[in-house]
Design an enzyme around this catalytic site. Structure first.
Site, short mmCIF file in Angstrom:
data_model
loop_
_atom_site.label_atom_id
_atom_site.label_comp_id
_atom_site.label_asym_id
_atom_site.label_seq_id
_atom_site.Cartn_x
_atom_site.Cartn_y
_atom_site.Cartn_z
N ASP A 50 0.83 -1.20 0.00
CA ASP A 50 0.00 0.00 0.00
C ASP A 50 0.86 1.26 0.00
O ASP A 50 0.56 2.24 -0.69
CB ASP A 50 -0.92 -0.01 1.23
CG ASP A 50 -1.99 1.07 1.16
OD1 ASP A 50 -2.49 1.35 0.05
OD2 ASP A 50 -2.32 1.64 2.21
N GLU A 51 1.96 1.23 0.75
CA GLU A 51 2.86 2.38 0.80
C GLU A 51 3.52 2.63 -0.56
O GLU A 51 3.61 3.76 -1.03
CB GLU A 51 3.93 2.16 1.87
CG GLU A 51 5.06 3.17 1.88
CD GLU A 51 4.62 4.59 2.23
OE1 GLU A 51 5.46 5.49 2.19
OE2 GLU A 51 3.42 4.80 2.54
#
Length: 247
Positions: A167-168
């Protein structure tokens, strides 16, 4: 704040700009938003001079694979094709002078903000990672080494730690490739476990940008590409930031 962001994103997702009109979300003034070209976004995200600590630099805990591949990609930055992204302790540091659109601002008396993947301060114990971005192809490579504080099954990284890393990497790529700010969906298929202290390579690409959304994919594998740890896809909402008031 994330819940409110999703609620706003859901409401805005049903909004369609008039035919032929620019894809600007309601209540966001184009004149006050930062330029949306990839070059300008990268320039703002990666300041040439700063006193902020960059956590995406080698330290003594990096494994040999992590360190050698880091230097390989660092060499590629010299030709202008790839850019090493700095990693500060908070996203606020990356977008100084900008703020979220009205209605998405959270108030708090806390001052020591930290992005989740930089919340473990002891080197080598949590998330060790660095992201390289290729503007021309709108793709990223993330070198990720999970530490013992991220353990799930004994000796292996927790699946949630990889999900957070995906996600990052998605979010940084989405922002630089097209001002993607909020995760609308994230789908992961886990294939194999990642040993703690070893290197996992995340290959992220923007598949398409459509209806103010960025559609992305990621394959996480070993350095020799013989082991696939997971495959994922994500959708991010485009949302322009606003200039902060000088007062």
């Amino acid at each position: 704040m994330i819940r409110r962001g999703f609620q706003v994103a859901a409401r805005l997702g049903h909004h369609r700009a008039p035919l032929g009109a620019p894809g600007i979300l309601p209540r966001v003034a184009p004149a006050s938003a930062f330029g949306s070209s990839t070059d300008s976004l990268v320039s703002r995200f990666c300041p040439e001079k700063t006193d902020l600590k960059d956590y995406a630099l080698p330290n003594a805990t990096w494994c040999p694979d992590m360190l050698s591949l880091y230097h390989e990609f660092l060499e590629k930055t010299k030709s202008g094709g790839w850019i090493k992204l700095p990693s500060f302790k908070s996203n606020r540091d990356h977008i100084q002078g900008l703020k979220l659109p009205s209605g998405l601002v959270a108030t708090s008396d806390k001052s020591d903000w930290r992005i989740f993947t930089r919340c473990i301060q002891v080197e080598g114990q949590g998330y060790e990672y660095v992201i390289f971005f290729q503007p021309s192809k709108k793709k990223s490579i993330c070198l990720f080494q999970p530490g013992p504080y991220l353990e799930g099954a004994p000796g292996f990284a927790h699946g949630g730690s990889l999900a957070a890393m995906m996600d990052e990497t998605f979010s940084k790529t989405a922002y630089l490739a097209g001002e993607g700010l909020f995760t609308l969906s994230l789908n992961i298929r886990f294939k194999n476990l990642i040993p703690v202290g070893s290197l996992a390579v995340l290959n992220v690409e923007v598949e398409k940008i459509e209806d103010q959304k960025l559609y992305m994919s990621c394959i996480t594998q070993s350095r020799d590409q013989q082991t696939v740890y997971a495959k994922s896809s994500g959708v991010f909402l485009q949302l322009q930031l606003e200039e902060e008031s000088s007062q």
